[in-house]
Design an enzyme around this catalytic site. Structure first.
Site, PDB file in Angstrom:
ATOM      1  N   LYS A  10      12.210  16.083  37.931  1.00  0.00           N
ATOM      2  CA  LYS A  10      11.151  15.646  38.860  1.00  0.00           C
ATOM      3  C   LYS A  10      11.164  16.441  40.181  1.00  0.00           C
ATOM      4  O   LYS A  10      12.135  17.143  40.490  1.00  0.00           O
ATOM      5  CB  LYS A  10      11.320  14.154  39.117  1.00  0.00           C
ATOM      6  CG  LYS A  10      11.052  13.298  37.874  1.00  0.00           C
ATOM      7  CD  LYS A  10      10.989  11.818  38.242  1.00  0.00           C
ATOM      8  CE  LYS A  10      10.652  10.976  37.022  1.00  0.00           C
ATOM      9  NZ  LYS A  10      10.445   9.546  37.392  1.00  0.00           N
ATOM     10  N   TYR A  50       1.119   9.273  32.702  1.00  0.00           N
ATOM     11  CA  TYR A  50       1.637   7.935  33.021  1.00  0.00           C
ATOM     12  C   TYR A  50       0.605   6.840  32.766  1.00  0.00           C
ATOM     13  O   TYR A  50       0.713   5.756  33.361  1.00  0.00           O
ATOM     14  CB  TYR A  50       2.112   7.898  34.477  1.00  0.00           C
ATOM     15  CG  TYR A  50       3.474   8.538  34.685  1.00  0.00           C
ATOM     16  CD1 TYR A  50       4.623   7.985  34.104  1.00  0.00           C
ATOM     17  CD2 TYR A  50       3.632   9.674  35.469  1.00  0.00           C
ATOM     18  CE1 TYR A  50       5.873   8.553  34.298  1.00  0.00           C
ATOM     19  CE2 TYR A  50       4.887  10.246  35.665  1.00  0.00           C
ATOM     20  CZ  TYR A  50       6.002   9.674  35.068  1.00  0.00           C
ATOM     21  OH  TYR A  50       7.256  10.232  35.262  1.00  0.00           O
ATOM     22  N   ASN A 113      13.740   9.585  41.451  1.00  0.00           N
ATOM     23  CA  ASN A 113      14.892   9.260  40.601  1.00  0.00           C
ATOM     24  C   ASN A 113      15.288  10.415  39.673  1.00  0.00           C
ATOM     25  O   ASN A 113      15.795  10.208  38.575  1.00  0.00           O
ATOM     26  CB  ASN A 113      14.664   7.947  39.843  1.00  0.00           C
ATOM     27  CG  ASN A 113      13.526   8.031  38.851  1.00  0.00           C
ATOM     28  OD1 ASN A 113      12.807   9.028  38.804  1.00  0.00           O
ATOM     29  ND2 ASN A 113      13.358   7.000  38.043  1.00  0.00           N
ATOM     30  N   HIS A 116      12.893  12.198  34.257  1.00  0.00           N
ATOM     31  CA  HIS A 116      12.207  11.265  33.345  1.00  0.00           C
ATOM     32  C   HIS A 116      12.778  11.459  31.943  1.00  0.00           C
ATOM     33  O   HIS A 116      13.206  12.548  31.586  1.00  0.00           O
ATOM     34  CB  HIS A 116      10.702  11.576  33.332  1.00  0.00           C
ATOM     35  CG  HIS A 116       9.958  10.915  32.209  1.00  0.00           C
ATOM     36  ND1 HIS A 116       9.504   9.622  32.292  1.00  0.00           N
ATOM     37  CD2 HIS A 116       9.618  11.363  30.979  1.00  0.00           C
ATOM     38  CE1 HIS A 116       8.911   9.302  31.146  1.00  0.00           C
ATOM     39  NE2 HIS A 116       8.957  10.342  30.336  1.00  0.00           N
ATOM     40  N   GLU A 127       4.751  12.639  24.293  1.00  0.00           N
ATOM     41  CA  GLU A 127       5.067  13.356  25.532  1.00  0.00           C
ATOM     42  C   GLU A 127       5.416  14.828  25.256  1.00  0.00           C
ATOM     43  O   GLU A 127       5.080  15.709  26.049  1.00  0.00           O
ATOM     44  CB  GLU A 127       6.218  12.635  26.252  1.00  0.00           C
ATOM     45  CG  GLU A 127       5.769  11.264  26.765  1.00  0.00           C
ATOM     46  CD  GLU A 127       6.874  10.481  27.472  1.00  0.00           C
ATOM     47  OE1 GLU A 127       8.024  10.963  27.533  1.00  0.00           O
ATOM     48  OE2 GLU A 127       6.568   9.393  27.983  1.00  0.00           O
TER      49      GLU A 127
END
Ligand code: CMP
Length: 138
Positions: A10, A50, A113, A116, A127
């Site tokens: 990320k 998302y 965070n 993913h 994905e």
């Protein structure tokens, strides 16, 4: 069973130059990198990726964050890859992640965070196809 899963390094990890450390961590855990690329998501791409979270209160912030800088989507392969990646990643909130997990080591908040990981075989297939459509993955 040998499986494939999708991870995204990320924007917070790219910004802090943790990409190499996270890739090394994944390789040490036995993942093979079948495909990887750096990209800067558009708002439309992040919204589509998302979409499952569309009704969640954090959706707009998540899309804004995931388009705030470059990311590295990667297709990973390993025995039990989907569940194992989630174990190696740690809990969504880095404050709750087991010590030594990627999110405990490199994440700073539930939004920033670090990484993913696909949460199911169905989502992993979707994905991977999202970021590597038609790719001939060896
Ligand atoms: P990820 O695994 O990429 O999937 C959805 C993301 O939503 C999740 O990681 C979090 O980074 C992000 N997110 C932001 N706020 C929340 C929240 N309150 N609860 C769950 N996920 C959140």
């Amino acid at each position: 069973m040998i499986e494939r899963t999708l991870t995204i390094i990320k924007p917070d990890s790219v910004e802090k130059k943790n990409t190499g450390a996270i890739i090394a961590h994944l390789e040490k855990e036995g993942f093979e990198i079948l495909a990887a690329r750096m990209t800067h998501l558009t708002v439309a791409q992040a919204q589509a990726f998302y979409e499952v979270h569309k009704e969640r209160p954090f959706y707009n912030d998540l899309v804004a964050y995931m388009t705030s800088g470059p990311v590295w989507p990667m297709c990973l392969q390993r025995d039990d890859a989907i569940a194992y990646l989630r174990k190696v990643m740690g809990a969504t909130n880095p404050a709750e992640a087991e010590p030594g997990t990627i999110r405990a080591l490199y994440g700073e908040s539930i939004e920033r965070n670090a990484i993913h990981g696909s949460d199911s075989p169905d989502n992993a297939a979707k994905e991977i196809a999202f970021f590597f459509p038609g790719a001939d993955l060896v």
